[in-house]
Design a protein around this motif. Structure first.
Motif, PDB file in Angstrom:
ATOM      1  N   VAL A   1       0.840  -1.202   0.000  1.00  0.00           N
ATOM      2  CA  VAL A   1       0.000   0.000   0.000  1.00  0.00           C
ATOM      3  C   VAL A   1       0.877   1.255   0.000  1.00  0.00           C
ATOM      4  CG1 VAL A   1      -1.735   1.344   1.251  1.00  0.00           C
ATOM      5  CG2 VAL A   1      -1.915  -1.164   1.150  1.00  0.00           C
ATOM      6  N   ALA A   2       1.736   1.375   1.027  1.00  0.00           N
ATOM      7  CA  ALA A   2       2.575   2.564   1.129  1.00  0.00           C
ATOM      8  C   ALA A   2       3.730   2.310   2.081  1.00  0.00           C
ATOM      9  CB  ALA A   2       1.763   3.764   1.630  1.00  0.00           C
ATOM     10  N   THR A   3       4.845   2.999   1.857  1.00  0.00           N
ATOM     11  CA  THR A   3       5.975   2.937   2.765  1.00  0.00           C
ATOM     12  C   THR A   3       6.518   4.336   3.007  1.00  0.00           C
ATOM     13  OG1 THR A   3       7.528   2.569   0.939  1.00  0.00           O
ATOM     14  CG2 THR A   3       6.720   0.613   2.102  1.00  0.00           C
ATOM     15  N   ILE A   4       7.222   4.475   4.123  1.00  0.00           N
ATOM     16  CA  ILE A   4       7.871   5.743   4.467  1.00  0.00           C
ATOM     17  C   ILE A   4       9.203   5.423   5.125  1.00  0.00           C
ATOM     18  CG2 ILE A   4       6.599   5.871   6.667  1.00  0.00           C
ATOM     19  CD1 ILE A   4       6.635   8.958   6.320  1.00  0.00           C
ATOM     20  N   ASN A   5      10.270   6.093   4.679  1.00  0.00           N
ATOM     21  CA  ASN A   5      11.562   5.838   5.299  1.00  0.00           C
ATOM     22  C   ASN A   5      11.781   6.776   6.485  1.00  0.00           C
ATOM     23  OD1 ASN A   5      12.535   8.331   4.296  1.00  0.00           O
ATOM     24  ND2 ASN A   5      13.257   7.369   2.395  1.00  0.00           N
ATOM     25  N   ASN A   6      12.894   6.610   7.174  1.00  0.00           N
ATOM     26  CA  ASN A   6      13.075   7.393   8.396  1.00  0.00           C
ATOM     27  C   ASN A   6      13.422   8.845   8.105  1.00  0.00           C
ATOM     28  OD1 ASN A   6      15.640   6.931   7.524  1.00  0.00           O
ATOM     29  ND2 ASN A   6      16.312   5.775   9.321  1.00  0.00           N
ATOM     30  N   GLY A   7      13.584   9.193   6.819  1.00  0.00           N
ATOM     31  CA  GLY A   7      13.770  10.582   6.433  1.00  0.00           C
ATOM     32  C   GLY A   7      12.496  11.230   5.947  1.00  0.00           C
TER      33      GLY A   7
ATOM     34  N   SER B   1      -2.928   2.352  -6.898  1.00  0.00           N
ATOM     35  CA  SER B   1      -4.356   2.292  -6.594  1.00  0.00           C
ATOM     36  C   SER B   1      -4.765   3.212  -5.454  1.00  0.00           C
ATOM     37  CB  SER B   1      -4.747   0.849  -6.253  1.00  0.00           C
ATOM     38  OG  SER B   1      -4.002   0.381  -5.145  1.00  0.00           O
ATOM     39  N   VAL B   2      -3.820   3.667  -4.639  1.00  0.00           N
ATOM     40  CA  VAL B   2      -4.167   4.510  -3.494  1.00  0.00           C
ATOM     41  C   VAL B   2      -3.555   5.905  -3.585  1.00  0.00           C
ATOM     42  CG1 VAL B   2      -4.299   2.438  -2.061  1.00  0.00           C
ATOM     43  CG2 VAL B   2      -2.226   3.859  -1.980  1.00  0.00           C
ATOM     44  N   LYS B   3      -2.675   6.114  -4.530  1.00  0.00           N
ATOM     45  CA  LYS B   3      -1.992   7.404  -4.642  1.00  0.00           C
ATOM     46  C   LYS B   3      -3.006   8.520  -4.845  1.00  0.00           C
ATOM     47  CE  LYS B   3       2.330   9.157  -6.522  1.00  0.00           C
ATOM     48  NZ  LYS B   3       3.470   8.866  -7.421  1.00  0.00           N
ATOM     49  N   GLY B   4      -2.855   9.589  -4.070  1.00  0.00           N
ATOM     50  CA  GLY B   4      -3.785  10.709  -4.138  1.00  0.00           C
ATOM     51  C   GLY B   4      -4.947  10.588  -3.184  1.00  0.00           C
ATOM     52  N   ARG B   5      -5.156   9.401  -2.626  1.00  0.00           N
ATOM     53  CA  ARG B   5      -6.254   9.189  -1.672  1.00  0.00           C
ATOM     54  C   ARG B   5      -5.723   8.851  -0.278  1.00  0.00           C
ATOM     55  NH1 ARG B   5      -9.537   5.007  -2.227  1.00  0.00           N
ATOM     56  NH2 ARG B   5      -8.034   3.672  -3.320  1.00  0.00           N
ATOM     57  N   PHE B   6      -4.618   8.144  -0.201  1.00  0.00           N
ATOM     58  CA  PHE B   6      -4.044   7.732   1.081  1.00  0.00           C
ATOM     59  C   PHE B   6      -2.775   8.543   1.343  1.00  0.00           C
ATOM     60  CE2 PHE B   6      -5.639   3.021   1.197  1.00  0.00           C
ATOM     61  CZ  PHE B   6      -6.932   3.471   0.972  1.00  0.00           C
TER      62      PHE B   6
ATOM     63  N   SER C   1     -11.477   9.259   0.660  1.00  0.00           N
ATOM     64  CA  SER C   1     -12.173   8.831  -0.564  1.00  0.00           C
ATOM     65  C   SER C   1     -12.154   7.316  -0.714  1.00  0.00           C
ATOM     66  CB  SER C   1     -11.526   9.488  -1.802  1.00  0.00           C
ATOM     67  OG  SER C   1     -11.543  10.887  -1.698  1.00  0.00           O
ATOM     68  N   LEU C   2     -12.498   6.645   0.360  1.00  0.00           N
ATOM     69  CA  LEU C   2     -12.433   5.186   0.375  1.00  0.00           C
ATOM     70  C   LEU C   2     -13.424   4.575  -0.600  1.00  0.00           C
ATOM     71  CD1 LEU C   2     -11.861   4.713   4.171  1.00  0.00           C
ATOM     72  CD2 LEU C   2     -10.444   3.694   2.389  1.00  0.00           C
TER      73      LEU C   2
END
Length: 113
Positions: free
Chosen positions: A46-52, A60-65, A82-83
């Motif tokens: 779905v999504a990831t985030i690094n420590n920076g 499929s979720v970009k712009g909504r999540f 916008s689920l």
């Protein structure tokens, strides 16, 4: 351990916010992320985030999540707007620390049409 919260039932077009906290540590946490698994389907990114603070999203979720993290609280969030009914799944968080990825228990998200 990772503890996820915030799932539930929402109508299409609505919003939910998932949280996932890493507990019991003073270690450094690297990447954190969210994956989901719908009935009869494989678990998907779905999504990831690094420590920076750098982020990546599934198309499929970009712009909504929106994924975010609070490093002081060792917590990662997933704001879902916008689920759609096709977002219905069990959502799993993960985090990289102590040399490997750890997974939280799932949080059920159900979107009614």
């Amino acid at each position: 351990q990772l503890q996820a919260s915030g799932g539930g039932l929402v109508q299409a077009g609505g919003s939910l916010r998932l949280s996932c906290a890493v507990s019991g540590s003073a270690f450094s946490i690297g990447g954190m992320g969210w994956y989901r698994q719908a009935p009869g389907r494989q678990r998907e990114f779905v999504a990831t985030i690094n420590n920076g603070g750098g982020t990546n999203y599934a198309a499929s979720v970009k712009g909504r999540f929106t994924i975010s993290r609070d490093n002081a609280k060792n917590t990662v969030y997933l704001q879902m707007d916008s689920l759609k009914p096709e977002d219905t799944a069990v959502y799993y968080c993960n985090a990289f620390y102590r040399g490997r990825y750890y997974w939280g228990q799932g949080a059920q998200v159900t979107v009614s049409s």
